[in-house]
Design a protein around this motif. Structure first.
Motif, PDB file in Angstrom:
ATOM      1  N   ALA A 406       0.871  -1.181   0.000  1.00  0.00           N
ATOM      2  CA  ALA A 406       0.000   0.000   0.000  1.00  0.00           C
ATOM      3  C   ALA A 406       0.903   1.225   0.000  1.00  0.00           C
ATOM      4  O   ALA A 406       1.922   1.259   0.703  1.00  0.00           O
ATOM      5  CB  ALA A 406      -0.914   0.011   1.219  1.00  0.00           C
ATOM      6  N   SER A 407       0.541   2.235  -0.785  1.00  0.00           N
ATOM      7  CA  SER A 407       1.358   3.445  -0.879  1.00  0.00           C
ATOM      8  C   SER A 407       0.476   4.676  -0.751  1.00  0.00           C
ATOM      9  O   SER A 407      -0.703   4.674  -1.120  1.00  0.00           O
ATOM     10  CB  SER A 407       2.128   3.482  -2.199  1.00  0.00           C
ATOM     11  N   GLU A 412       4.795   7.410   0.792  1.00  0.00           N
ATOM     12  CA  GLU A 412       4.754   6.493   1.926  1.00  0.00           C
ATOM     13  C   GLU A 412       4.469   5.073   1.422  1.00  0.00           C
ATOM     14  O   GLU A 412       3.771   4.887   0.431  1.00  0.00           O
ATOM     15  CB  GLU A 412       3.680   6.914   2.926  1.00  0.00           C
ATOM     16  N   HIS A 413       4.985   4.074   2.159  1.00  0.00           N
ATOM     17  CA  HIS A 413       4.900   2.710   1.643  1.00  0.00           C
ATOM     18  C   HIS A 413       4.792   1.738   2.809  1.00  0.00           C
ATOM     19  O   HIS A 413       5.425   1.925   3.854  1.00  0.00           O
ATOM     20  CB  HIS A 413       6.161   2.395   0.818  1.00  0.00           C
ATOM     21  N   ALA A 414       3.980   0.706   2.683  1.00  0.00           N
ATOM     22  CA  ALA A 414       3.869  -0.342   3.698  1.00  0.00           C
ATOM     23  C   ALA A 414       3.607  -1.677   3.022  1.00  0.00           C
ATOM     24  O   ALA A 414       2.966  -1.741   1.962  1.00  0.00           O
ATOM     25  CB  ALA A 414       2.754  -0.040   4.693  1.00  0.00           C
ATOM     26  N   GLY A 415       4.119  -2.732   3.649  1.00  0.00           N
ATOM     27  CA  GLY A 415       3.898  -4.085   3.145  1.00  0.00           C
ATOM     28  C   GLY A 415       3.075  -4.903   4.112  1.00  0.00           C
ATOM     29  O   GLY A 415       2.525  -4.394   5.098  1.00  0.00           O
ATOM     30  N   ILE A 416       3.004  -6.202   3.854  1.00  0.00           N
ATOM     31  CA  ILE A 416       2.187  -7.109   4.659  1.00  0.00           C
ATOM     32  C   ILE A 416       2.617  -7.035   6.124  1.00  0.00           C
ATOM     33  O   ILE A 416       3.801  -7.110   6.447  1.00  0.00           O
ATOM     34  CB  ILE A 416       2.330  -8.544   4.147  1.00  0.00           C
ATOM     35  N   GLY A 417       1.639  -6.882   7.007  1.00  0.00           N
ATOM     36  CA  GLY A 417       1.906  -6.792   8.424  1.00  0.00           C
ATOM     37  C   GLY A 417       2.297  -5.412   8.898  1.00  0.00           C
ATOM     38  O   GLY A 417       2.484  -5.198  10.100  1.00  0.00           O
TER      39      GLY A 417
END
Length: 505
Positions: A406-407, A412-417
């Motif tokens: 997700a960005s 900004e950026h995030a991955g699983i968990g």
């Protein structure tokens, strides 16, 4: 309840209650005192009947004199016909040595459940499921576990044979190393729920390790029922390409829990129910031993399999167990409810999910499903950290590969968990890249339910899905890949699912 003893020793017919109503102790089985001639054997046989409503554990004391080199136990019980829908007889068995039967298991010497009709213990060897070691004089206990009892009662017969003679040396245990040659920070595939012939499985450690390698796994966890006896037998199967962690499936009468990646030689007791308020003590003990607490198949319908202890002590939960079934569908939905609850309470803590094969024997497939973990290296601690943090997804095979992110509007950026920290009204782009899932549909699930369903992926199994949302519309998002065919009102079986990405501050 009654008992009788046959042989040339004394029989004490008294029946003693220990604890509340969780266990009963029968009269002692006695043998001739003093050391016997080397090679001589003595045998006693005890029979009795357990009624419906018998306690969970019945202990048969065995007075073991000096000079014994081997204890051999065999047992039988009746299996009368019962009406459809009524439980028949099932009687488990195990052994405790002269250190006693106190909860915690200091005297534990083995458990085979209902998988074997006989076993032996010596200083240098033991039946799979049992722990070799010196035969000390004193009161040993054969532990009987009436798992289910038919309306007619459960009639049993236990035969104990002692062999006299000098004892051999007990070999020092050798355990698999806590690390393998990894790829640094990377995605590693594992199966943490496997059974060998050290409990009720039919495969050797060597056979399981070979199947794990064929399934593309980087790590596995041993999880035999109620025994740690397999721990010294895995070292030869580990290698640079396969990390082998050691554990146990703690199989209580109110549910099963994986002790995942404990220190070698750790035994976890299982002799309690939810109403005893003892699970927390043993969950904390698993963590002190370096392991994770993972309730297994929490909505399975077999007797004693449904999870009754709650999830307050859990580090993760096994949502997908073996081939996908309606039980797993319920577990997945209930797990999603825990995510909603954590969002509603504004809690930063949440319960990650994982999937394992629970493979016992052919045709059970090792690695179906498998948990794919983002870990800093291929070590026990790094894999556990990834599972505990929820940096993982579950796939039906090594063919399925996912990249889920997700960005935000500012890069900004995030991955699983992870968590994408952006304003509530900030636009968020959710992206899923898929390989190895032909004719599957992607569903994006949030705290508001399923908010996006893709077209069917092509036969190649590869595709990319993007979806735009905001944190005020979706507090978290997770991905599911479903096979095209559905069974009635139940969606198609899972091909994969991810742990969530949380959105917002």
């Amino acid at each position: 309840m009654c008992e009788d003893e046959h042989g040339d020793g004394m029989a004490r017919r008294a029946l003693f209650v220990t604890g509340a109503a969780a266990a009963l102790t029968l009269g002692s089985v006695t043998f001739a005192s003093g050391a016997g001639a080397a090679g001589r054997t003595e045998t006693r046989t005890v029979s009795g009947t357990l009624p419906v409503g018998a306690p969970d554990f019945v202990y048969l004391p065995v007075e073991v004199p000096h000079g014994v080199r081997e204890i051999h136990v065999a047992y039988t019980y009746d299996r009368p016909s019962v009406p459809a829908g009524t439980a028949g007889n099932a009687l488990d068995i195990g052994l405790f040595d002269e250190r006693g039967t106190e909860l915690g298991g200091e005297g534990f010497r083995g458990w085979s459940g209902g998988a074997r009709t006989e076993f032996f213990v010596r200083a240098d060897d033991a039946t799979p499921g049992y722990v070799p070691g010196r035969i000390g004089p004193g009161t040993w206990h054969v532990a009987l576990g009436p798992y289910t009892v038919a309306p007619q009662g459960l009639s049993y017969e236990v035969t104990v044979t002692l062999a006299h003679g000098e004892q051999a040396a007990t070999p020092a245990p050798v355990y698999p190393p806590p690390r393998a040659r990894g790829r640094g920070r990377a995605w590693y595939r594992g199966d943490c729920h496997l059974h060998s012939w050290y409990s009720d499985g039919r495969r050797t450690p060597a056979e399981i390790a070979a199947l794990a390698r064929a399934a593309g796994l980087d790590f596995i966890n041993s999880s035999d029922h109620n025994t740690h006896s397999s721990h010294p037998h895995w070292a030869d199967q580990a290698g640079d390409d396969l990390l082998i962690m050691l554990g146990e499936e703690v199989t209580t009468r109110n549910g099963h829990v994986l002790a995942l990646g404990t220190e070698p030689g750790t035994f976890v007791d299982w002799r309690y129910r939810a109403r005893d308020h003892r699970f927390g003590r043993f969950a904390r003990g698993i963590r002190r031993a370096g392991g994770l607490v993972v309730p297994a198949h929490p909505h399975a319908t077999c007797v004693g399999c449904g999870w009754k202890f709650g999830f307050g002590e859990a580090d993760a939960v096994e949502v997908w167990n073996g081939p996908y079934t309606p039980d797993d569908e319920v577990a997945l939905a209930e797990w999603d409810n825990t995510l909603v609850a954590s969002v509603r309470s504004r809690s930063r803590s949440w319960l990650p999910a994982m999937g394992n094969s629970d493979a016992h024997r052919d045709p059970d497939a090792v690695g179906t499903p498998q948990t794919v973990v983002l870990a800093d290296d291929l070590t026990r601690e790094a894999v556990q950290d990834g599972i505990r943090a929820g940096r993982s997804y579950v796939a039906e095979s090594k063919s399925v590969v996912l990249a889920f992110t997700a960005s935000g509007p500012g890069g900004e950026h995030a991955g699983i968990g992870g968590r994408l920290t952006v304003a509530a009204d900030a636009p968020v782009t959710v992206r899923l890249e898929v390989c190895g899932a032909p004719r599957c549909t992607v569903r994006l699930v949030t705290d508001e339910g399923v908010l996006f369903t893709s077209d069917v992926l092509p036969v190649s199994g590869s595709g990319t899905v993007e979806w735009r949302t905001t944190p005020q519309y979706a507090a978290y998002v997770r991905a599911e890949l479903r096979h095209e065919t559905a069974a009635g009102p139940v969606p198609g079986a899972l091909a994969a699912f991810t742990n969530p990405i949380f959105l917002g501050t």
